[in-house]
Design a protein around this motif. Structure first.
Motif, PDB file in Angstrom:
ATOM      1  N   TYR A 285      37.238  40.900  29.907  1.00 35.95           N
ATOM      2  CA  TYR A 285      37.077  39.470  30.203  1.00 35.95           C
ATOM      3  C   TYR A 285      38.439  38.776  30.324  1.00 35.95           C
ATOM      4  O   TYR A 285      38.661  37.976  31.248  1.00 35.95           O
ATOM      5  CB  TYR A 285      36.251  38.829  29.096  1.00 35.95           C
ATOM      6  CG  TYR A 285      36.107  37.332  29.206  1.00 35.95           C
ATOM      7  CD1 TYR A 285      35.196  36.764  30.078  1.00 35.95           C
ATOM      8  CD2 TYR A 285      36.894  36.483  28.417  1.00 35.95           C
ATOM      9  CE1 TYR A 285      35.052  35.385  30.179  1.00 35.95           C
ATOM     10  CE2 TYR A 285      36.762  35.110  28.504  1.00 35.95           C
ATOM     11  CZ  TYR A 285      35.838  34.566  29.386  1.00 35.95           C
ATOM     12  OH  TYR A 285      35.719  33.204  29.483  1.00 35.95           O
ATOM     13  N   GLN A 286      39.354  39.083  29.423  1.00 38.24           N
ATOM     14  CA  GLN A 286      40.668  38.429  29.438  1.00 38.24           C
ATOM     15  C   GLN A 286      41.428  38.714  30.725  1.00 38.24           C
ATOM     16  O   GLN A 286      42.210  37.872  31.194  1.00 38.24           O
ATOM     17  CB  GLN A 286      41.493  38.879  28.230  1.00 38.24           C
ATOM     18  CG  GLN A 286      40.926  38.457  26.886  1.00 38.24           C
ATOM     19  CD  GLN A 286      40.902  36.949  26.701  1.00 38.24           C
ATOM     20  OE1 GLN A 286      41.761  36.231  27.197  1.00 38.24           O
ATOM     21  NE2 GLN A 286      39.886  36.469  25.969  1.00 38.24           N
TER      22      GLN A 286
ATOM     23  N   ASP B 299      33.040  50.653  27.290  1.00 35.90           N
ATOM     24  CA  ASP B 299      33.757  49.445  27.690  1.00 35.90           C
ATOM     25  C   ASP B 299      32.811  48.424  28.307  1.00 35.90           C
ATOM     26  O   ASP B 299      33.097  47.220  28.276  1.00 35.90           O
ATOM     27  CB  ASP B 299      34.867  49.803  28.685  1.00 35.90           C
ATOM     28  CG  ASP B 299      35.881  50.743  28.070  1.00 35.90           C
ATOM     29  OD1 ASP B 299      36.502  50.354  27.058  1.00 35.90           O
ATOM     30  OD2 ASP B 299      36.023  51.874  28.568  1.00 35.90           O
TER      31      ASP B 299
ATOM     32  N   CYS C 115      25.116  40.756  21.364  1.00 34.08           N
ATOM     33  CA  CYS C 115      26.450  41.253  21.014  1.00 34.08           C
ATOM     34  C   CYS C 115      26.521  41.662  19.544  1.00 34.08           C
ATOM     35  O   CYS C 115      27.229  42.620  19.201  1.00 34.08           O
ATOM     36  CB  CYS C 115      27.505  40.196  21.327  1.00 34.08           C
ATOM     37  SG  CYS C 115      27.753  39.901  23.098  1.00 34.08           S
TER      38      CYS C 115
ATOM     39  N   ASP D  57      33.867  45.649  20.080  1.00 34.53           N
ATOM     40  CA  ASP D  57      34.059  44.287  20.582  1.00 34.53           C
ATOM     41  C   ASP D  57      33.368  44.086  21.927  1.00 34.53           C
ATOM     42  O   ASP D  57      33.897  43.408  22.806  1.00 34.53           O
ATOM     43  CB  ASP D  57      35.548  43.939  20.682  1.00 34.53           C
ATOM     44  CG  ASP D  57      36.302  44.839  21.667  1.00 34.53           C
ATOM     45  OD1 ASP D  57      35.776  45.918  21.992  1.00 34.53           O
ATOM     46  OD2 ASP D  57      37.407  44.453  22.093  1.00 34.53           O
TER      47      ASP D  57
ATOM     48  N   ASP E 209      31.468  41.919  23.469  1.00 32.76           N
ATOM     49  CA  ASP E 209      31.081  40.565  23.094  1.00 32.76           C
ATOM     50  C   ASP E 209      31.166  39.559  24.228  1.00 32.76           C
ATOM     51  O   ASP E 209      31.221  38.350  23.989  1.00 32.76           O
ATOM     52  CB  ASP E 209      31.924  40.080  21.906  1.00 32.76           C
ATOM     53  CG  ASP E 209      33.417  40.168  22.147  1.00 32.76           C
ATOM     54  OD1 ASP E 209      33.826  40.401  23.296  1.00 32.76           O
ATOM     55  OD2 ASP E 209      34.176  39.987  21.178  1.00 32.76           O
ATOM     56  N   ARG E 210      31.153  40.029  25.499  1.00 30.51           N
ATOM     57  CA  ARG E 210      31.113  39.116  26.632  1.00 30.51           C
ATOM     58  C   ARG E 210      29.948  39.495  27.533  1.00 30.51           C
ATOM     59  O   ARG E 210      29.871  40.634  28.027  1.00 30.51           O
ATOM     60  CB  ARG E 210      32.419  39.162  27.424  1.00 30.51           C
ATOM     61  CG  ARG E 210      33.617  38.588  26.679  1.00 30.51           C
ATOM     62  CD  ARG E 210      33.526  37.070  26.564  1.00 30.51           C
ATOM     63  NE  ARG E 210      34.668  36.524  25.833  1.00 30.51           N
ATOM     64  CZ  ARG E 210      34.921  35.229  25.725  1.00 30.51           C
ATOM     65  NH1 ARG E 210      34.104  34.347  26.291  1.00 30.51           N
ATOM     66  NH2 ARG E 210      35.962  34.810  25.044  1.00 30.51           N
TER      67      ARG E 210
ATOM     68  N   THR F  83      30.562  43.345  28.274  1.00 30.82           N
ATOM     69  CA  THR F  83      31.874  43.984  28.340  1.00 30.82           C
ATOM     70  C   THR F  83      32.666  43.727  27.063  1.00 30.82           C
ATOM     71  O   THR F  83      32.380  42.792  26.304  1.00 30.82           O
ATOM     72  CB  THR F  83      32.705  43.456  29.533  1.00 30.82           C
ATOM     73  OG1 THR F  83      33.268  42.178  29.202  1.00 30.82           O
ATOM     74  CG2 THR F  83      31.860  43.334  30.782  1.00 30.82           C
ATOM     75  N   ARG F  84      33.668  44.536  26.888  1.00 25.02           N
ATOM     76  CA  ARG F  84      34.626  44.296  25.813  1.00 25.02           C
ATOM     77  C   ARG F  84      35.549  43.140  26.204  1.00 25.02           C
ATOM     78  O   ARG F  84      35.760  42.851  27.384  1.00 25.02           O
ATOM     79  CB  ARG F  84      35.420  45.568  25.527  1.00 25.02           C
ATOM     80  CG  ARG F  84      34.539  46.706  25.017  1.00 25.02           C
ATOM     81  CD  ARG F  84      35.320  47.985  24.823  1.00 25.02           C
ATOM     82  NE  ARG F  84      36.351  47.841  23.794  1.00 25.02           N
ATOM     83  CZ  ARG F  84      37.253  48.788  23.519  1.00 25.02           C
ATOM     84  NH1 ARG F  84      37.255  49.922  24.196  1.00 25.02           N
ATOM     85  NH2 ARG F  84      38.146  48.592  22.569  1.00 25.02           N
ATOM     86  N   ASP F  85      36.115  42.496  25.206  1.00 25.97           N
ATOM     87  CA  ASP F  85      36.854  41.266  25.448  1.00 25.97           C
ATOM     88  C   ASP F  85      38.096  41.480  26.311  1.00 25.97           C
ATOM     89  O   ASP F  85      38.460  40.596  27.096  1.00 25.97           O
ATOM     90  CB  ASP F  85      37.257  40.625  24.122  1.00 25.97           C
ATOM     91  CG  ASP F  85      37.816  39.224  24.300  1.00 25.97           C
ATOM     92  OD1 ASP F  85      37.073  38.347  24.776  1.00 25.97           O
ATOM     93  OD2 ASP F  85      39.010  39.018  24.007  1.00 25.97           O
ATOM     94  N   PHE F  86      38.736  42.641  26.202  1.00 28.26           N
ATOM     95  CA  PHE F  86      39.950  42.835  26.993  1.00 28.26           C
ATOM     96  C   PHE F  86      39.659  42.811  28.491  1.00 28.26           C
ATOM     97  O   PHE F  86      40.521  42.417  29.289  1.00 28.26           O
ATOM     98  CB  PHE F  86      40.678  44.126  26.584  1.00 28.26           C
ATOM     99  CG  PHE F  86      40.067  45.406  27.118  1.00 28.26           C
ATOM    100  CD1 PHE F  86      40.393  45.890  28.382  1.00 28.26           C
ATOM    101  CD2 PHE F  86      39.184  46.136  26.338  1.00 28.26           C
ATOM    102  CE1 PHE F  86      39.846  47.076  28.867  1.00 28.26           C
ATOM    103  CE2 PHE F  86      38.630  47.315  26.811  1.00 28.26           C
ATOM    104  CZ  PHE F  86      38.953  47.778  28.085  1.00 28.26           C
TER     105      PHE F  86
END
Length: 451
Positions: A296-297, A271, A96, A102, A104-105, A291-294
């Motif tokens: 994952y959320q 993304d 990452c 971002d 970061d997942r 993936t980007r953090d959004f």
């Protein structure tokens, strides 16, 4: 002993991407060192395709071998749904740190195809979790993303999947305007391709789950290149359309394009990004979907059905993660980065020479990948066997001859390989080889690796 092994293989083993009725007998590999594979009869073959593009640093790299051995004596496997472990956490963090934005997942899986399947499933469920029913995927003409059903559906125009056509789900296919040295038509073809791409986006407004592309190089399509400008235009349109952009960097990742990742060279942030092949330096099968953090959320909540219910038995295998950490450390080192640049420079000089041969067309170069077209696929098939006789492991794709060597290969050994290629292609051209003063064969084991 070797005859026994070959007999057992002939009786019991089914080889990939091989028509057993017509293929040459398998070679019995017994050891590897650097850029060389040695067979039971003592012959040496320079692995100019990095054993299907996975071997970054050469065979039996001692740094990676030591890391795997040390990890094997500590923890060889743990169910990743219940545990974590240091190699997995550290490798995810280090990957990452090399990616833009971002991203970061990390979701671990087994190979390039499963990394793509994970990305496709994530995209579909992401939109579902967001309250939108999006089912359309956009791929690109000639794209190849693996051999599982979703990946095959994206690669339906690659020419590999005719036997399963009735099983594949619909995918919108956009043009991939590939280019080469001296291509003076690319800007006009890019404009036409983007117009077609815009039409796909227009007729699928609010329905596209993801756009998926191999950045800069389409590998299995014949090492077809696109310009960074086209990738940036695709990324801009994906963002404007409000959909997800997935980059399949299974082949292009880990330095193959000259940058650590092709997205860096193109100047875009996807993304999701799919990684495999060079991830462990060729030692063990492993893949990542980052993936980007959004994204994952969007999978978090009190209901388990909102989670990503997907996995593999060997997810984040500690041995693979240990190999990945060691390989990445080597890749980011000054010595390896210098070798990547040197390989590109040798390719550039030799491609410029090859361009003068009548049998050579559309020469192209990106990082450590060099390719050109031959007159036809028959020439490629004949050359494959000739090169094997001369100690080179090359696998032309139809009429496309390409090189993708491991980074340990030094300039002298690479020139030596190019000499053989130029010699044989010159014969197809009807021209005299122009490099007879150079040595044209091994021994490879001692001169093809950095000491």
């Amino acid at each position: 002993m070797s005859d026994d092994i070959l007999a057992l293989d002939a009786k019991h083993v089914w080889h990939p991407f091989t028509q057993a009725a017509t293929a040459a007998p398998a070679l019995h590999a017994v050891r590897g060192q650097g850029a060389v594979i040695e067979t039971a009869d003592g012959k040496q073959y320079v692995d100019l395709v990095s054993s299907w593009w996975v071997n970054l640093h050469g065979h039996a790299n001692p740094v990676i071998a030591r890391a795997v051995a040390e990890q094997a004596g500590t923890l060889e496997q743990a169910i990743f749904a219940e545990f974590t472990h240091a190699p997995a956490a550290r490798l995810a963090a280090k990957i990452c740190a090399q990616l833009p934005g971002d991203l970061d997942r990390v979701f671990y899986s087994d190979d390039g195809s499963t990394a793509v399947e994970v990305a496709m499933k994530m995209a579909r469920q992401y939109w579902g979790n967001m309250g939108q029913d999006r089912r359309v995927y956009v791929g690109f003409d000639g794209g190849y993303h693996g051999d599982t059903v979703g990946a095959m559906s994206l690669g339906r125009t690659s020419g590999y999947f005719g036997a399963w056509e009735s099983m594949l789900f619909p995918v919108e296919i956009a043009p991939f305007p590939h280019t080469w040295d001296g291509d003076d038509t690319i800007e006009a073809r890019e404009a036409a391709a983007l117009a077609d791409f815009d039409a796909i986006l227009d007729r699928n407004q609010g329905q596209i789950a993801a756009i998926i592309i191999e950045p800069l190089i389409q590998g299995a399509a014949g090492m077809r290149l696109c310009r960074p400008e086209y990738l940036r235009a695709v990324a801009e349109r994906a963002k404007a359309a409000g959909t997800l952009l997935i980059l399949d960097e299974v082949m292009t990742g880990f330095g193959r394009t000259g940058a650590v990742f092709a997205c860096q060279k193109a100047g875009i942030t996807p993304d999701m990004i799919c990684l495999s092949k060079g991830l462990t330096g060729g030692f063990l099968p492993m893949a990542m979907t980052v993936t980007r953090d959004f994204i994952y959320q969007a999978f978090l909540g009190q209901d388990v059905s909102r989670a990503f219910l997907h996995g593999h038995s060997y997810t984040a295998n500690p041995l693979g993660c240990a190999a990945g950490l060691a390989s990445l450390e080597l890749l980011l080192g000054a010595e390896c980065q210098a070798r990547i640049q040197a390989i590109e420079a040798v390719h550039r000089a030799r491609l410029d020479r090859m361009a003068g041969l009548a049998a050579v067309s559309k020469p192209r170069l990106c990082g450590t990948m060099a390719a050109f077209d031959l007159p036809n696929g028959e020439a490629g098939a004949k050359l494959k066997l000739i090169f094997r006789e001369r100690g080179l492991l090359l696998r032309p794709m139809g009429n496309v001859l390409y090189l993708l060597p491991p980074y340990c290969m030094n300039d002298g050994a690479l020139h030596q390989a190019w000499d053989i290629i130029e010699d044989e292609v010159s014969k197809i051209s009807g021209a005299d080889p122009c490099c007879a003063s150079r040595k044209s064969s091994g021994p490879w084991m001692t001169n093809s690796v950095i000491p």
